[in-house]
Design a protein around this motif. Sequence first.
Motif, PDB file in Angstrom:
ATOM      1  N   GLY A   1      64.460  14.596  27.103  1.00  0.00           N
ATOM      2  CA  GLY A   1      64.255  15.500  28.231  1.00  0.00           C
ATOM      3  C   GLY A   1      63.000  16.337  28.113  1.00  0.00           C
ATOM      4  N   THR A   2      62.643  16.959  29.233  1.00  0.00           N
ATOM      5  CA  THR A   2      61.472  17.827  29.258  1.00  0.00           C
ATOM      6  C   THR A   2      61.728  19.100  28.463  1.00  0.00           C
ATOM      7  OG1 THR A   2      60.757  16.871  31.342  1.00  0.00           O
ATOM      8  CG2 THR A   2      59.885  19.031  30.830  1.00  0.00           C
ATOM      9  N   SER A   3      62.995  19.456  28.263  1.00  0.00           N
ATOM     10  CA  SER A   3      63.310  20.563  27.358  1.00  0.00           C
ATOM     11  C   SER A   3      62.621  20.307  26.023  1.00  0.00           C
ATOM     12  CB  SER A   3      64.821  20.652  27.126  1.00  0.00           C
ATOM     13  OG  SER A   3      65.508  20.744  28.341  1.00  0.00           O
TER      14      SER A   3
ATOM     15  N   HIS B   1      61.640  27.751  32.749  1.00  0.00           N
ATOM     16  CA  HIS B   1      62.855  27.100  32.281  1.00  0.00           C
ATOM     17  C   HIS B   1      63.222  27.646  30.904  1.00  0.00           C
ATOM     18  CE1 HIS B   1      65.201  23.583  30.663  1.00  0.00           C
ATOM     19  NE2 HIS B   1      65.709  23.687  31.873  1.00  0.00           N
TER      20      HIS B   1
ATOM     21  N   ASP C   1      54.610  22.956  33.518  1.00  0.00           N
ATOM     22  CA  ASP C   1      55.948  22.377  33.401  1.00  0.00           C
ATOM     23  C   ASP C   1      56.245  21.682  34.727  1.00  0.00           C
ATOM     24  OD1 ASP C   1      58.603  21.770  33.304  1.00  0.00           O
ATOM     25  OD2 ASP C   1      59.245  23.689  32.467  1.00  0.00           O
TER      26      ASP C   1
ATOM     27  N   ALA D   1      58.465  19.423  35.509  1.00  0.00           N
ATOM     28  CA  ALA D   1      59.752  18.723  35.474  1.00  0.00           C
ATOM     29  C   ALA D   1      60.091  18.133  36.845  1.00  0.00           C
ATOM     30  CB  ALA D   1      60.846  19.683  35.020  1.00  0.00           C
ATOM     31  N   TRP D   2      59.694  18.848  37.903  1.00  0.00           N
ATOM     32  CA  TRP D   2      60.025  18.412  39.272  1.00  0.00           C
ATOM     33  C   TRP D   2      58.843  17.781  39.997  1.00  0.00           C
ATOM     34  CZ3 TRP D   2      65.008  18.620  40.391  1.00  0.00           C
ATOM     35  CH2 TRP D   2      65.804  19.595  39.783  1.00  0.00           C
TER      36      TRP D   2
ATOM     37  N   SER E   1      59.855  15.473  33.981  1.00  0.00           N
ATOM     38  CA  SER E   1      61.171  14.837  33.852  1.00  0.00           C
ATOM     39  C   SER E   1      61.209  13.601  34.732  1.00  0.00           C
ATOM     40  CB  SER E   1      62.291  15.792  34.288  1.00  0.00           C
ATOM     41  OG  SER E   1      62.403  16.864  33.400  1.00  0.00           O
TER      42      SER E   1
ATOM     43  N   HIS F   1      63.378  11.597  34.930  1.00  0.00           N
ATOM     44  CA  HIS F   1      64.732  11.347  35.459  1.00  0.00           C
ATOM     45  C   HIS F   1      65.070  12.212  36.666  1.00  0.00           C
ATOM     46  CE1 HIS F   1      66.716  15.012  33.768  1.00  0.00           C
ATOM     47  NE2 HIS F   1      65.682  14.968  32.948  1.00  0.00           N
ATOM     48  N   LYS F   2      64.288  13.262  36.924  1.00  0.00           N
ATOM     49  CA  LYS F   2      64.682  14.142  38.025  1.00  0.00           C
ATOM     50  C   LYS F   2      64.271  13.588  39.387  1.00  0.00           C
ATOM     51  CE  LYS F   2      65.295  18.551  35.760  1.00  0.00           C
ATOM     52  NZ  LYS F   2      64.652  19.785  35.289  1.00  0.00           N
TER      53      LYS F   2
HETATM   54  C1  LIG Z   1      64.980  20.604  34.246  1.00  0.00           C
HETATM   55  C2  LIG Z   1      63.816  21.359  33.812  1.00  0.00           C
HETATM   56  C3  LIG Z   1      63.330  21.264  32.510  1.00  0.00           C
HETATM   57  C4  LIG Z   1      64.041  20.481  31.456  1.00  0.00           C
HETATM   58  O1  LIG Z   1      64.063  19.132  31.723  1.00  0.00           O
HETATM   59  P1  LIG Z   1      65.150  18.161  31.095  1.00  0.00           P
HETATM   60  O2  LIG Z   1      64.549  16.839  31.334  1.00  0.00           O
HETATM   61  O3  LIG Z   1      66.432  18.408  31.832  1.00  0.00           O
HETATM   62  O4  LIG Z   1      65.295  18.490  29.653  1.00  0.00           O
HETATM   63  C5  LIG Z   1      62.181  21.937  32.180  1.00  0.00           C
HETATM   64  N1  LIG Z   1      61.545  22.700  33.088  1.00  0.00           N
HETATM   65  C6  LIG Z   1      61.994  22.828  34.349  1.00  0.00           C
HETATM   66  C7  LIG Z   1      61.222  23.682  35.304  1.00  0.00           C
HETATM   67  C8  LIG Z   1      63.148  22.185  34.746  1.00  0.00           C
HETATM   68  O5  LIG Z   1      63.601  22.341  35.983  1.00  0.00           O
END
Ligand SMILES: *Cc1c(COP(=O)(O)O)cnc(C)c1O
Length: 751
Positions: A240-242, A266, A358, A360-361, A394, A396-397
């Motif tokens: 994950g992006t975490s 996040h 970041d 992720a989206w 991410s 996967h998102k």
């Molecule tokens: C979901 C999210 C993450 C973490 O991503 P994962 O793939 O769920 O670990 C990091 N930053 C933001 C802004 C997110 O919304």
Amino acid sequence: MNFRFPVIVIDEDFRSENISGSGIRDLAQAISSHGFEVVGYTSYVDLSAFAQQASRASCFILSIDDEEFGSGSAAEVDKALAELRNFVKEVRKRNADIPIFLYGETRTTRHVPNDILRELHGFIHMFEDTPEFVAKHIIREAKKYLDALAPPFFNALMDYASDGSYSWHCPGHSGGVAFLKSPVGQMFHQFFGENMLRADVCNAVDELGQLLDHTGPVAESEANAARIFNCDHLFFVTNGTSTSNKMVWHSVVAPGDIVVVDRNCHKSILHSIIMTGAIPVFLMPTRNHYGIIGPIPKSEFSPAAIAKKIEANPFARNAKNKKPRILTITQSTYDGILYNVEEIKQELGSTIDTLHFDEAWLPHASFHDFYHNMHAIGKDRPRSEDTVVFATQSTHKLLAGLSQASQILVQNAQNRSLDTHRFNESYLMHSSTSPQYAIIASCDVAAAMMEPPGGTALVEESLMEAIDFRRAMRKVDAEFGDDDWWFKVWGPDELPDEGLGTRDNWTLHAKDSWHGFGAIESGFNILDPIKATIITPGLNLHGQFDEQGIPAAIVSKYLAEHGIIIEKTGLYSFFIMFTIGITKGRWNSMVTELQQFKDDYDQNLPMWRVMPEFAKKQPRYEKVGLRDLCQQIHNMYRKSDVAKVTTEMYLSTIETAMTPADAWAKMAHREIERVSIDEIEGRVTAMLVTPYPPGIPLMVPGERFNKTIINYLQFTRAFNSAFPGFETDVHGLVREAVDGEVKYFIDVVKE
Ligand SMILES: *Cc1c(COP(=O)(O)O)cnc(C)c1O
């Protein structure tokens, strides 16, 4: 592996008892005899509808003969050619490579204009060669196409899994065999299927390369993805992006370093601050009274403003090195606000070593001009002089990745390049030594899917669906008229009548009143249309409550009970996303379910009828009407003025008593105590405090509780006891029953 990618034949005569019909059937027969499935369609009308099949076919064979050309009059020939041209255009919009053949008896290439011919893989003249000969030619092209589809790692993994060799390496289930030895294991095996388990291998398999060292097919796939995403380096991450965020941070931040961080970040970024021992200074985003988080004003990015924040922070002020190591911002907030990255890069110059977005989206943004400059790294984007840029995404998102599929993108500076060898030390620090190969394969495939033109078409589709959804919602609204209520979709007042409109349609301007973020800098931000925040009635943009209201928590529970799961719910808003997996069916169901909700609400039907599952779990609401329940919750929100309380708490001044890492150390050493929320004013939190909604961390370990925040926590307690089943969850709060009463505590640093 046997895949199902049929050869698609489109011919009016496919089922006719005439010479041309028997000719095409002979060809189909010859193709099938080589093990290729053939699917025949006879309708030549609306040819472009067949273009949708391009993702599941191995090639197209189109007849152009008298039947298709009607009477042969100039007008009919033109019409047929226009159909054909449209079809080819539609296919090529998504797919540059799938073979397309034309065939005919009477017509030849002479009858087909060049712009169509150049997209073809061949023109078959019936009856000149044997069906067998023509079939072989077609199959060769179809095979060539299919063989080139899979990107390197996925390809190697399929080879390995289908090879059937015995292995002695982990995982212990040995390609799934272990599961077959027990009934529940059998069930698992049948559910997930042989291939998933055969492809679950460990990193002792040489021929697949190593994720952790980036070698072999994994490295080839990462390089392929770097090319597709237009960056200098790209690393797949399977946690994950975490984890991607922690990898980026640990590669550049050490204890005592100053870091500049979006306050709306996040939690993995806050974890990174704790883990690295950094001293954070925060950039404050705007907020509106719907609870929607807006952009950080452009002025906050100026080096002078950042220097001022550093001087105002008791720890940063005394740091040895005042130059921030990294700046991290959330690029695409939960509600879809994006920043112009080039303006940020210009504003900062060389004052910060590393810029981290970041995203992720936002992995889709690279593939459509709409997002030009509104994402971190991409085609034709200038390098900073000295600042290395990272983006973490991410997969996967919003793209087609399995859960936890993520990637790190890097753009080197003109004067400084990432040392990948050193960076990998940080990568290793946060990686499992047993990465999940199905996730790596999905990173690989998700990237390959986005290769233009296919990726661009996918993003375009998401955008169009998202905007069509907004139009549909407005149409419903218009039909209900001014005297009736309906849900609104948050966004610019003006929607383009057709298509996507221009970038300016989606840009945030200072003078706009729709966003509620005040006098922000025009043009610095846009709203990503693929995120749609739906506003429920009851609260206006100024934080004033109407007489009547419909809290979003009820709508989202209602939708859940009707099979629609909402990603995030606020007080009077919730949001949905148009990922590349979106379908017309999905968003249209949303519109109809909302209509259903309105109907049930207007009739004030009892909860046991409209939300039976929820009413069963919470019998106290069984006989309450839906509208009455909405009103009860609304009244409580209104009485407590909760919209203002929430906004103020996020914007309130919070004093820093110690660095996050020092507060964490107190926890590790148990130098903390659990104190009632009524007695924590001035105390220092040892926990991250995060209210859901909105899920944005409110306090970081080491910060002091102020009166505004305590007000909010007390409101939460009162609300939760009044409306069980609708609890506001605050991560970091400890709920314990003391003498039959639920009390709220928080772990704070001992004094
Ligand atoms: C979901 C999210 C993450 C973490 O991503 P994962 O793939 O769920 O670990 C990091 N930053 C933001 C802004 C997110 O919304």
